[in-house]
Design an enzyme around this catalytic site. Structure first.
Site, mmCIF file in Angstrom:
data_model
loop_
_atom_site.group_PDB
_atom_site.id
_atom_site.type_symbol
_atom_site.label_atom_id
_atom_site.label_comp_id
_atom_site.label_asym_id
_atom_site.label_seq_id
_atom_site.Cartn_x
_atom_site.Cartn_y
_atom_site.Cartn_z
ATOM 1 N N ASP A 1 55.495 -1.262 57.362
ATOM 2 C CA ASP A 1 56.023 -1.882 58.585
ATOM 3 C C ASP A 1 57.497 -1.569 58.825
ATOM 4 O O ASP A 1 58.128 -2.171 59.696
ATOM 5 C CB ASP A 1 55.796 -3.394 58.562
ATOM 6 C CG ASP A 1 56.479 -4.079 57.403
ATOM 7 O OD1 ASP A 1 56.646 -3.439 56.345
ATOM 8 O OD2 ASP A 1 56.864 -5.259 57.541
ATOM 9 N N HIS B 1 53.825 -3.332 52.683
ATOM 10 C CA HIS B 1 53.645 -2.219 51.750
ATOM 11 C C HIS B 1 52.242 -2.196 51.144
ATOM 12 O O HIS B 1 51.930 -1.306 50.366
ATOM 13 C CB HIS B 1 54.685 -2.335 50.632
ATOM 14 C CG HIS B 1 54.604 -3.672 49.948
ATOM 15 N ND1 HIS B 1 55.014 -4.817 50.561
ATOM 16 C CD2 HIS B 1 54.125 -4.035 48.744
ATOM 17 C CE1 HIS B 1 54.813 -5.849 49.746
ATOM 18 N NE2 HIS B 1 54.264 -5.394 48.641
ATOM 19 N N ASP C 1 58.432 1.688 54.313
ATOM 20 C CA ASP C 1 57.094 1.189 53.982
ATOM 21 C C ASP C 1 56.215 1.036 55.216
ATOM 22 O O ASP C 1 56.575 1.475 56.311
ATOM 23 C CB ASP C 1 57.197 -0.141 53.220
ATOM 24 C CG ASP C 1 57.661 -1.283 54.100
ATOM 25 O OD1 ASP C 1 58.384 -1.018 55.079
ATOM 26 O OD2 ASP C 1 57.300 -2.445 53.833
ATOM 27 N N LYS D 1 64.612 -7.478 57.074
ATOM 28 C CA LYS D 1 65.141 -6.303 56.402
ATOM 29 C C LYS D 1 64.806 -5.092 57.250
ATOM 30 O O LYS D 1 63.890 -5.123 58.060
ATOM 31 C CB LYS D 1 64.624 -6.200 54.980
ATOM 32 C CG LYS D 1 63.137 -6.219 54.784
ATOM 33 C CD LYS D 1 62.865 -6.199 53.285
ATOM 34 C CE LYS D 1 61.391 -6.182 52.974
ATOM 35 N NZ LYS D 1 60.844 -7.523 52.747
ATOM 36 N N ASP E 1 60.292 -2.111 57.103
ATOM 37 C CA ASP E 1 61.424 -2.962 56.708
ATOM 38 C C ASP E 1 61.990 -2.583 55.339
ATOM 39 O O ASP E 1 63.125 -2.924 55.024
ATOM 40 C CB ASP E 1 61.079 -4.459 56.793
ATOM 41 C CG ASP E 1 59.876 -4.859 55.972
ATOM 42 O OD1 ASP E 1 59.224 -3.969 55.373
ATOM 43 O OD2 ASP E 1 59.578 -6.069 55.939
ATOM 44 N N ARG E 2 61.218 -1.858 54.538
ATOM 45 C CA ARG E 2 61.752 -1.439 53.232
ATOM 46 C C ARG E 2 62.321 -0.026 53.315
ATOM 47 O O ARG E 2 61.974 0.732 54.215
ATOM 48 C CB ARG E 2 60.646 -1.415 52.182
ATOM 49 C CG ARG E 2 60.058 -2.752 51.908
ATOM 50 C CD ARG E 2 59.083 -2.661 50.752
ATOM 51 N NE ARG E 2 58.617 -4.006 50.459
ATOM 52 C CZ ARG E 2 58.169 -4.416 49.292
ATOM 53 N NH1 ARG E 2 58.105 -3.562 48.282
ATOM 54 N NH2 ARG E 2 57.779 -5.656 49.110
HETATM 55 C C1 VG1 Z 1 57.647 -8.877 47.651
HETATM 56 C C2 VG1 Z 1 59.070 -8.666 47.231
HETATM 57 C C3 VG1 Z 1 60.009 -9.476 48.100
HETATM 58 C C4 VG1 Z 1 59.770 -9.104 49.569
HETATM 59 C C5 VG1 Z 1 58.316 -9.298 49.916
HETATM 60 C C6 VG1 Z 1 57.974 -8.870 51.319
HETATM 61 O O1 VG1 Z 1 57.280 -10.225 47.459
HETATM 62 O O2 VG1 Z 1 59.241 -8.994 45.877
HETATM 63 O O3 VG1 Z 1 61.323 -9.239 47.699
HETATM 64 O O4 VG1 Z 1 60.567 -9.887 50.406
HETATM 65 O O5 VG1 Z 1 57.495 -8.542 49.026
HETATM 66 O O6 VG1 Z 1 58.301 -7.539 51.527
HETATM 67 P P1 VG1 Z 1 56.445 -10.722 46.193
HETATM 68 O O7 VG1 Z 1 56.225 -12.192 46.414
HETATM 69 O O8 VG1 Z 1 55.188 -9.907 46.188
HETATM 70 O O9 VG1 Z 1 57.282 -10.439 45.004
HETATM 71 V V1 VG1 Z 1 57.492 -6.648 52.713
HETATM 72 O O10 VG1 Z 1 58.205 -5.230 52.957
HETATM 73 O O11 VG1 Z 1 56.293 -6.279 51.892
HETATM 74 O O12 VG1 Z 1 57.073 -7.687 53.874
HETATM 75 CO CO CO Z 2 57.504 -4.296 54.600
#
Ligand code: VG1
Ligand code: CO
Length: 603
Positions: A328, A162, A326, A426, A330-331
């Site tokens: 990639d 993201h 997002d 995800k 996954d969100r």
């Molecule tokens: C964030 C989110 C976490 C998620 C991670 C990767 O991490 O809080 O829940 O798994 O992003 O998501 P952090 O450490 O910044 O809180 V993705 O879609 O960005 O790979």
């Molecule tokens: Co992502």
């Protein structure tokens, strides 16, 4: 483009071409000091010439919540990416010889160049094959599906998810194992160890691959297969969902949807799956062409960054269903008409309806899991379904073991992440198809033109049955590291002194700690996973520092409060949570430490 303008690592590969023309000419790393003068020795691996390029470690190549994420410019420094990839292969050791590796990314700037570097290193380190998405594209869940379906040794995903992309923003890389799951911490720690001493890059002396065409290219015993990045993923999803049911639901004239790909990787997926397979009109895909810098946007599907979608869904005349994903893929964010589904509720609602609405889960759920900061809505569904429940640290890598052990079917995070055990990442489109399945099922007996059950109806029915966990997350992005750390230290001191029964405003403390997790499958421990204050009424405030940013510290404040009172179910979340937010800001002295008067993003 002149050679000097290329990324340094790309320059190495361009030099490889020179080296082929003049095989006796030594081609060395031109980076930093002595290495510049050293010539690369040659070796032979699987019938290929492999240059042993001298290199020197870079500091700070430590992976965070999800892979290594840094500024694109950092990644474009000479050998920066190559060092990390070589360190990964060093960490994996002889195991990689003769194996097949998946590769793809979210289409962001530097991805295509990065893919060429990775392919040369994979060949030079003894992989027999790389399977790469066309144009170096592959959504994260699709990479997980491909690794599983093709039984690959593992895969590399080039994405900073993201985070914004482009030359002035972020790039990232992540390794997933043969189950399609993000590498566990024991591996990422080992990779980091290797990055501090990496000295030689094993670069196969092969030309760049044409990634624009599907097909196989062979070099000695090594081959590269360029594949359609959607095919395996689509095959997996078609085994999870009832595509026939979805098709007839989407054909209804009284139902409409919009999917915002945010100029990121899911555009081609949405077109193939929602439009071509399920029959939705092509116009339902918004911003569906992947762009290297996401059209200058922030590809994070939340109410702040997906504001265009929010505008569409809050108009008087709006589609019945809105979703975004997002960078990639996954969100996900799920919206109804003027209605936001909190991701913590979303996973609970999907879990509660999975068995009835999604064929893959028709035998019932094996268990469910959520990350610690995610609200307790899922806990109530687990209790009701009488299935095992797990609370893991933030980050998807902790769910894989549970799924492999057959203990978890559906899991999620408050950060717009929802998934099932069909893969080990995800999955944004999975969440969208899950919601569409729930709506299709709820409306299967409603005649066209009748009163359709809406997204909001589904959420309200859920709250009526289980009560509502009001939840919100405040992000304070890019604070000064020192300020954020001081605030966390201050909170740690408060936790050390706190006792059950202490009062925080009107809230009575039940317990406060720094979350620790022991993996129930392999016994591995993760500590310092977030500071939490849990009150006697079940309300919680949680503080964490983000592990995915590339500059400064992002403070995340998570707030949760439960109500079963029917008269309060429809309150606005921010209103309902105002008193506990006040307590959180007071106890943390957040404004004092960071001089921030308001968060950058509120979810
Ligand atoms: C964030 C989110 C976490 C998620 C991670 C990767 O991490 O809080 O829940 O798994 O992003 O998501 P952090 O450490 O910044 O809180 V993705 O879609 O960005 O790979
Ligand atoms: Co992502």
């Amino acid at each position: 483009m002149r050679l000097a303008q290329l990324a340094p690592d790309v320059r190495v590969s361009a030099q490889n071409r020179v080296a082929r023309a003049c095989p006796r000419m030594g081609v060395g790393s031109s980076r930093r000091g002595k290495a510049a003068k050293a010539s690369a020795a040659m070796a032979t691996v699987a019938g290929l010439n492999v240059k042993q390029v001298p290199t020197k470690p870079y500091e700070g190549q430590k992976t965070g919540t999800s892979g290594l994420r840094k500024k694109t410019k950092d990644f474009m420094q000479e050998n920066y990416l190559a060092n990390w990839i070589q360190s990964l292969f060093n960490a994996l050791g002889d195991e990689v010889k003769g194996q097949s590796l998946g590769l793809g990314g979210d289409g962001r700037y530097f991805g295509k160049e990065a893919a060429q570097i990775i392919i040369k290193l994979a060949a030079g380190n003894g992989f027999k094959k790389v399977v790469v998405g066309q144009d170096a594209l592959m959504a994260t869940p699709a990479a997980s599906a491909m690794i599983r379906r093709r039984k690959l040794y593992g895969g590399l995903i080039m994405s900073a998810s993201h985070n914004p992309g482009g030359p002035d923003n972020d790039f990232g890389i992540k390794f997933n194992y043969s189950g399609g799951e993000p590498a566990p911490e024991r591996i990422t720690d080992k990779i980091f160890g290797e990055t501090t001493k990496v000295a030689t890059l094993n670069m196969a002396d092969i030309p760049d691959i044409d990634l624009s065409k599907v097909g196989v290219t062979k070099f000695g015993d090594f081959e590269v297969e360029v594949v359609d990045p959607v095919a395996d993923y689509l095959a997996t999803l078609s085994e999870v969902f009832d595509f026939g049911l979805l098709r007839s639901f989407l054909a209804r004239k009284d139902f409409s949807l919009v999917f915002d790909a945010m100029h990121a990787v899911t555009g081609p997926y949405a077109k193939r799956i929602l439009v071509e397979e399920l029959g939705a009109p092509a116009s339902c895909v918004k911003d569906g062409v992947p762009s290297p810098d996401f059209n200058g946007g922030h590809p994070d599907p939340n109410l702040t960054y997906a504001e265009e979608l929010v505008k569409i869904m809050w108009a008087e005349q709006a589609p019945a269903f809105g979703a975004a994903s997002d960078g990639d893929g996954d969100r996900n964010m799920i919206l109804g008409h003027k209605f936001f589904v909190n991701p913590s509720d979303s996973v609970a609602i999907i879990a509660a309806n999975a068995q009835a609405c999604i064929p893959y889960f028709k035998g019932g759920l094996k268990g469910v899991a959520r990350s610690m900061p995610t609200s307790g809505a899922l806990d109530r569904v687990a209790a009701d379904l009488q299935v095992p429940f797990f609370e893991t640290p933030t980050g998807w890598k902790f769910f894989g073991n549970l799924m492999d052990a057959g203990k978890c079917s559906v899991c999620g995070e408050e950060s717009f992440g929802t998934g099932g055990d069909h893969i080990r990442e995800k999955d944004g489109i999975f969440a969208v198809l899950s919601w569409l399945s729930i709506l299709a099922f709820a409306n299967k007996d409603v005649p066209e033109g009748g009163r359709l059950t809406t997204v909001q109806d589904v959420a309200i029915a859920h709250w009526k049955k289980y009560g509502r966990n009001f939840f919100s997350r405040y992000d304070y992005e890019e604070c000064a590291d020192a300020d954020a750390n001081k605030m966390m230290d201050h909170l740690r001191a408060i936790i050390a002194a706190a006792k059950p029964g202490d009062k925080f405003g009107d809230f009575v403390l039940a317990t406060a700690d720094d979350f620790e997790y022991t993996d129930p499958i392999d016994g591995s421990k993760a500590s310092k996973q977030g500071l939490r204050f849990i009150f006697t009424d079940g309300s919680r405030i949680i503080f964490r520092l983000s592990g995915t940013g590339s500059s400064g510290s992002t403070i995340r404040l998570y707030i949760e409060q439960y109500t079963a009172d029917p008269s309060k179910l429809m309150l606005d979340a921010q209103e309902a949570l105002a008193p506990i937010v006040k307590v959180a800001l007071e106890v943390s002295k957040l404004q004092e430490f960071t001089s921030r008067t308001s968060p950058t993003v509120i979810t």
